[in-house]
Design a protein around this motif. Structure first.
Motif, short mmCIF file in Angstrom:
data_model
loop_
_atom_site.label_atom_id
_atom_site.label_comp_id
_atom_site.label_asym_id
_atom_site.label_seq_id
_atom_site.Cartn_x
_atom_site.Cartn_y
_atom_site.Cartn_z
N LEU A 6 28.11 4.69 62.33
CA LEU A 6 27.07 4.37 61.35
C LEU A 6 27.51 3.25 60.44
O LEU A 6 26.72 2.35 60.12
CB LEU A 6 26.74 5.61 60.53
N PHE A 10 25.62 -0.33 59.92
CA PHE A 10 25.07 -0.84 58.67
C PHE A 10 25.72 -2.15 58.25
O PHE A 10 25.06 -3.01 57.66
CB PHE A 10 25.18 0.22 57.57
N ILE A 47 26.46 -4.04 65.63
CA ILE A 47 25.53 -2.94 65.91
C ILE A 47 25.75 -2.41 67.32
O ILE A 47 25.74 -1.19 67.56
CB ILE A 47 24.08 -3.43 65.71
N LEU A 51 26.76 1.39 68.25
CA LEU A 51 25.95 2.23 69.15
C LEU A 51 26.77 2.66 70.37
O LEU A 51 26.58 3.77 70.88
CB LEU A 51 24.70 1.48 69.57
N TYR B 5 19.23 6.48 61.37
CA TYR B 5 18.91 5.37 62.27
C TYR B 5 17.51 4.82 62.00
O TYR B 5 17.25 3.64 62.22
CB TYR B 5 19.06 5.81 63.72
N VAL B 6 16.60 5.69 61.51
CA VAL B 6 15.27 5.19 61.16
C VAL B 6 15.38 4.22 59.98
O VAL B 6 14.69 3.20 59.93
CB VAL B 6 14.33 6.36 60.83
N VAL B 49 18.90 -0.02 68.79
CA VAL B 49 18.92 1.15 67.90
C VAL B 49 17.85 2.15 68.32
O VAL B 49 18.08 3.36 68.35
CB VAL B 49 18.74 0.71 66.43
N MET B 50 16.66 1.64 68.67
CA MET B 50 15.58 2.53 69.10
C MET B 50 15.96 3.26 70.39
O MET B 50 15.65 4.45 70.54
CB MET B 50 14.31 1.72 69.34
N HIS B 52 18.82 4.19 71.25
CA HIS B 52 19.73 5.27 70.91
C HIS B 52 19.00 6.43 70.24
O HIS B 52 19.22 7.59 70.57
CB HIS B 52 20.84 4.75 70.00
N ARG B 53 18.09 6.09 69.30
CA ARG B 53 17.47 7.16 68.50
C ARG B 53 16.42 7.92 69.29
O ARG B 53 16.34 9.14 69.22
CB ARG B 53 16.83 6.56 67.25
N MET B 54 15.57 7.17 70.03
CA MET B 54 14.49 7.84 70.75
C MET B 54 14.95 8.37 72.10
O MET B 54 14.15 8.95 72.83
CB MET B 54 13.32 6.87 70.95
N MET C 4 9.72 7.98 56.94
CA MET C 4 10.38 6.72 57.34
C MET C 4 9.76 6.15 58.61
O MET C 4 9.48 4.96 58.72
CB MET C 4 11.87 6.99 57.58
N ALA C 5 9.51 7.05 59.58
CA ALA C 5 8.90 6.59 60.82
C ALA C 5 7.48 6.09 60.57
O ALA C 5 7.05 5.10 61.17
CB ALA C 5 8.90 7.72 61.85
N LEU C 8 7.80 2.65 59.26
CA LEU C 8 8.13 1.72 60.35
C LEU C 8 6.88 1.32 61.12
O LEU C 8 6.58 0.13 61.31
CB LEU C 8 9.14 2.41 61.26
N VAL C 48 6.78 -0.19 72.36
CA VAL C 48 7.98 0.67 72.35
C VAL C 48 7.76 1.87 71.46
O VAL C 48 8.10 3.01 71.81
CB VAL C 48 9.19 -0.15 71.88
#
Lengths: 100, 95, 87
Positions: A6, A10, A47, A51, B5-6, B49-50, B52-54, C4-5, C8, C48
């Motif tokens: 993380l 960031f 990043i 990840l 992550y959001v 990032v998406m 990874h998160r989704m 948050m979503a 977005l 997406v």
């Protein structure tokens, strides 16, 4: 491990922010080119590293590294093409700049 | 954990919004092309990032296409149209 | 869906509407093409978010990339034709 990932993500996002601020605030097109192509690719690398750590899989990490490499290759090509075209088209320094 | 992550994604989208200012305001064509480069790189990061998160690994392929898209657009612009530098570039230097 | 979503998705949506209106109103053709490419990028992001990565792939490659280059070529040809007429 997740905390390190993380933090890397960031810090990378901060580099992206630096690139965007450079794009907005720098006075010249060459300065903007310089700020954008370096800061953004570094941020993307951080990043991707974060990840890759978070995913915990060598396959995914390798794919992220390859995506970073392709993006850097494309960014370098873009930067060179744009700077070359701009430098050739500059308005009032054309007469004495022929040796370049 | 996923919420963090959001926040990261929201931050990157805000970056895209800031870059949009340069597209609208940018004095020369070159500045607008530069903004496309910014969108390409930031979009790749956002999609990674998406992915990874989704938990959708196929989004990494979309990220790959994004990185090629920016290159394609910029090569087309510089080769087809060319970049002109109007005298407005010097005027912009003051602001 | 966390707030948050929601933020977005709302940001992506509002940007797309503003971009579409501006794309139709702008006068210069090259600026319109650049705005179209940017719009295609945001459109791919929207696909997406709708969990349709295959359509996002097609949108990024065809909608923004190939169509952007084709429109650019067409704009160049149009402006050249107009330039020969005017003087």
């Amino acid at each position: 491990m997740n905390v390190i990932a993380l933090v890397l993500c960031f810090v990378g996002a901060l580099f992206f922010f630096a690139g965007t601020v450079g794009l907005l605030r720098f006075p010249d097109t060459f300065c903007r080119l310089h700020a954008l192509t370096k800061a953004d690719n570094l941020g993307l690398g951080m990043i991707a590293a974060g990840l890759a750590l978070a995913s915990g899989s060598w396959l995914v990490a390798g794919k992220l590294g390859l995506i970073w490499l392709v993006t850097m290759l494309g960014g370098t090509t873009n930067c060179y093409l744009l700077a070359h075209a701009l430098f050739a088209a500059r308005p009032n320094r054309a007469p004495d700049g022929e040796s370049v | 954990m996923g919420n963090v992550y959001v926040i990261l994604e929201l931050f990157l989208v805000l970056n895209l919004l800031l870059g949009l200012v340069r597209v609208v305001r940018g004095p020369t064509t070159a500045d607008r092309i530069l903004a496309i480069q910014l969108f390409g790189t930031t979009g790749v990061a956002l999609l990674l990032v998406m992915a990874h998160r989704m938990e959708m690994p196929s989004l990494r392929n979309v990220a790959l296409v994004f990185s090629l898209l920016a290159t394609l657009a910029i090569v087309a612009f510089t080769r087809l149209v060319g970049v002109t530098v109007p005298p407005a570039t010097e005027a912009e230097g003051r602001s | 869906m966390t707030p948050m979503a929601w933020a977005l998705d709302g940001a992506i949506m509002i940007v797309m509407i503003v971009l579409a209106v501006r794309l139709l109103l702008v006068r210069d053709l090259y600026r319109a093409v650049i705005l179209f490419v940017v719009f295609g990028l945001f459109m791919a992001l929207a696909w997406v978010r709708l969990e349709a990565p295959d359509i996002a792939l097609a949108e990024a490659a065809v909608g923004a990339g190939i169509t952007g280059v084709l429109l650019l070529d067409a704009a160049k040809k149009m402006s050249r034709g107009r330039g020969e007429e005017e003087p």
